[in-house]
Design an enzyme around this catalytic site. Structure first.
Site, PDB file in Angstrom:
ATOM      1  N   ASP A   1       0.861  -1.174   0.000  1.00 39.98           N
ATOM      2  CA  ASP A   1       0.000   0.000   0.000  1.00 39.98           C
ATOM      3  C   ASP A   1       0.901   1.229   0.000  1.00 39.98           C
ATOM      4  O   ASP A   1       2.098   1.140   0.286  1.00 39.98           O
ATOM      5  CB  ASP A   1      -0.881  -0.051   1.252  1.00 39.98           C
ATOM      6  CG  ASP A   1      -1.712   1.201   1.432  1.00 39.98           C
ATOM      7  OD1 ASP A   1      -2.322   1.651   0.452  1.00 39.98           O
ATOM      8  OD2 ASP A   1      -1.736   1.732   2.562  1.00 39.98           O
TER       9      ASP A   1
ATOM     10  N   ASP B   1      -0.381   5.073   0.975  1.00 42.85           N
ATOM     11  CA  ASP B   1      -0.706   6.052   2.009  1.00 42.85           C
ATOM     12  C   ASP B   1      -0.871   5.414   3.385  1.00 42.85           C
ATOM     13  O   ASP B   1      -1.587   4.415   3.543  1.00 42.85           O
ATOM     14  CB  ASP B   1      -1.984   6.807   1.625  1.00 42.85           C
ATOM     15  CG  ASP B   1      -1.750   7.710   0.431  1.00 42.85           C
ATOM     16  OD1 ASP B   1      -0.835   8.547   0.498  1.00 42.85           O
ATOM     17  OD2 ASP B   1      -2.470   7.557  -0.580  1.00 42.85           O
TER      18      ASP B   1
END
Length: 221
Positions: free
Chosen positions: A55, A57
């Site tokens: 991922d 953020d």
């Protein structure tokens, strides 16, 4: 030191003995909480790189439209409709070393729910050496009950045993929860060491016949 951390360090030493062309085999039985490499018998399986999906953020960086409370690392400009807005980005401590170490043993993919205009600029900044081999953005996510979910089969097809995803939001990998490695969300703690803790585990995951077994061992410790 926990037994799992000991296994991680031991397997890191073992892994350095193998090159990209080394022929290895994976036993079908489990010993001491992990599946170990065996010297024999040999099979046709070679230690082809497995895939770590990351991922963006709150996993690798924290981004905000407001000036953050700590020193930011860089800024990107993103168009929102007719307006261009500044986005301030704080890199998670250790992210550069984390990516480079993963790149030695794995295919590294970033799968983010962020829009491409924003995320591509951030990835260009944090991946100067081109470790990340594939980038997937919001338009590649599957919408489930109003949430953006990442379908890992878009990266590895049916071979889900060859991949893990690291994400601070478990709902993001709800289609394949057994592949998910959770990580604490990062905002502005510049003393955060979560990536450095995690990389020791990830570096030995490829020696599991099925990397989902590695997740079970990780979550059990």
């Amino acid at each position: 030191m926990s037994i799992f951390k000991f296994h991680c360090r031991l397997l890191r030493c073992v892994s350095r003995c193998f090159t990209a062309t080394t022929i290895i085999s994976y036993p079908s039985t489990r010993h001491d909480d992990y599946t170990k490499l065996e010297d024999e018998p040999q099979t046709e399986y070679t230690n082809t790189k497995r895939t770590i999906i990351l991922d963006l953020d709150e996993t690798l960086v924290h981004s905000t439209t407001q000036m953050p409370g700590v020193r930011y690392d860089f800024m990107v400009m993103v168009r929102v409709e007719t307006e261009v807005m500044p986005i301030f980005v704080v890199k998670r401590p250790g992210v550069t070393e984390f990516l480079e170490r993963l790149g030695e043993s794995f295919e590294v993919v970033v799968f983010t729910a962020g829009v491409e205009d924003y995320a591509s600029q951030v990835l260009d900044k944090i991946d100067r050496k081109g470790v990340i081999s594939q980038r997937l953005y919001r338009d590649s996510c599957t919408e489930v009950n109003g949430r953006y979910v990442k379908d890992l089969s878009m990266v590895v097809g049916k071979d889900l045993g060859s991949a893990l995803i690291v994400d601070d939001n478990p709902s993001s990998y709800s289609l394949q929860p057994e592949n998910g490695v959770p990580i604490k969300a990062f905002v502005d703690d510049l003393k955060d060491q979560e990536l450095m803790k995690l990389v020791e585990f990830l570096e030995i995951c490829y020696v599991y016949e099925d990397m989902r077994d590695a997740v079970q061992d990780f979550l059990a410790n």
